[in-house]
Write an enzyme that holds these catalytic residues in place. Structure first.
Site, PDB file in Angstrom:
ATOM      1  N   ASN A 180      -6.068  -3.343   2.006  1.00 16.63           N
ATOM      2  CA  ASN A 180      -6.025  -4.551   1.776  1.00 16.63           C
ATOM      3  C   ASN A 180      -7.861  -5.158   2.110  1.00 16.63           C
ATOM      4  O   ASN A 180      -8.269  -4.645   2.867  1.00 16.63           O
ATOM      5  CB  ASN A 180      -5.030  -4.849   3.471  1.00 16.63           C
ATOM      6  CG  ASN A 180      -3.607  -4.695   2.865  1.00 16.63           C
ATOM      7  OD1 ASN A 180      -2.919  -4.595   1.395  1.00 16.63           O
ATOM      8  ND2 ASN A 180      -2.556  -4.871   4.368  1.00 16.63           N
ATOM      9  N   ARG A 224       1.027  -1.097   0.154  1.00 13.92           N
ATOM     10  CA  ARG A 224       0.193  -0.199   0.160  1.00 13.92           C
ATOM     11  C   ARG A 224       0.607   1.297  -0.131  1.00 13.92           C
ATOM     12  O   ARG A 224       0.120   2.546  -0.531  1.00 13.92           O
ATOM     13  CB  ARG A 224      -0.855  -0.102   0.805  1.00 13.92           C
ATOM     14  CG  ARG A 224      -1.861  -0.744   0.977  1.00 13.92           C
ATOM     15  CD  ARG A 224      -2.742  -1.297   2.521  1.00 13.92           C
ATOM     16  NE  ARG A 224      -1.838  -1.514   2.990  1.00 13.92           N
ATOM     17  CZ  ARG A 224      -2.046  -1.551   4.800  1.00 13.92           C
ATOM     18  NH1 ARG A 224      -3.428  -0.816   4.714  1.00 13.92           N
ATOM     19  NH2 ARG A 224      -1.811  -1.629   5.477  1.00 13.92           N
TER      20      ARG A 224
END
Length: 101
Positions: free
Chosen positions: A41, A23
């Protein structure tokens, strides 16, 4: 000169993509490219990315998603191209399991 096409990219990245800084990798590159949107996620183990901006910059981000950070193992990237909405003003991380804009 032809105007730059604005677009929206939605992508789901699968493989070893959790716990490897994926990320943050996406945020770093998206901000550098001047894109807006988010990354998260997902509970199924994927990383989901929704980004908007100039189509060439989104295509560059898509190539980066296919590579991932050094510690990731990307197995597949499912992509979908949609019309630009202009919904976001920045690029950030969303909590797991977020649905919608």
């Amino acid at each position: 000169m032809k105007p730059v096409e604005m677009a929206r990219l939605e992508a789901a990245v699968t493989g070893r993509v959790h716990g490897v800084g994926f990320r943050y990798f996406v945020v770093s590159h998206a901000e550098r490219l001047g894109l807006t949107g988010w990354v998260s996620n997902e509970q199924d183990g994927a990383v989901r990315c929704v980004a908007e901006g100039p189509r060439p910059d989104l295509e560059h981000l898509l190539n980066l998603l296919r590579e991932g950070p050094a510690s990731a193992i990307v197995e597949h990237v499912a992509e979908q191209w949609l019309p630009y909405t202009g919904h976001w003003g920045s690029f950030g991380i969303r909590s797991s399991g977020h649905h919608g804009d």
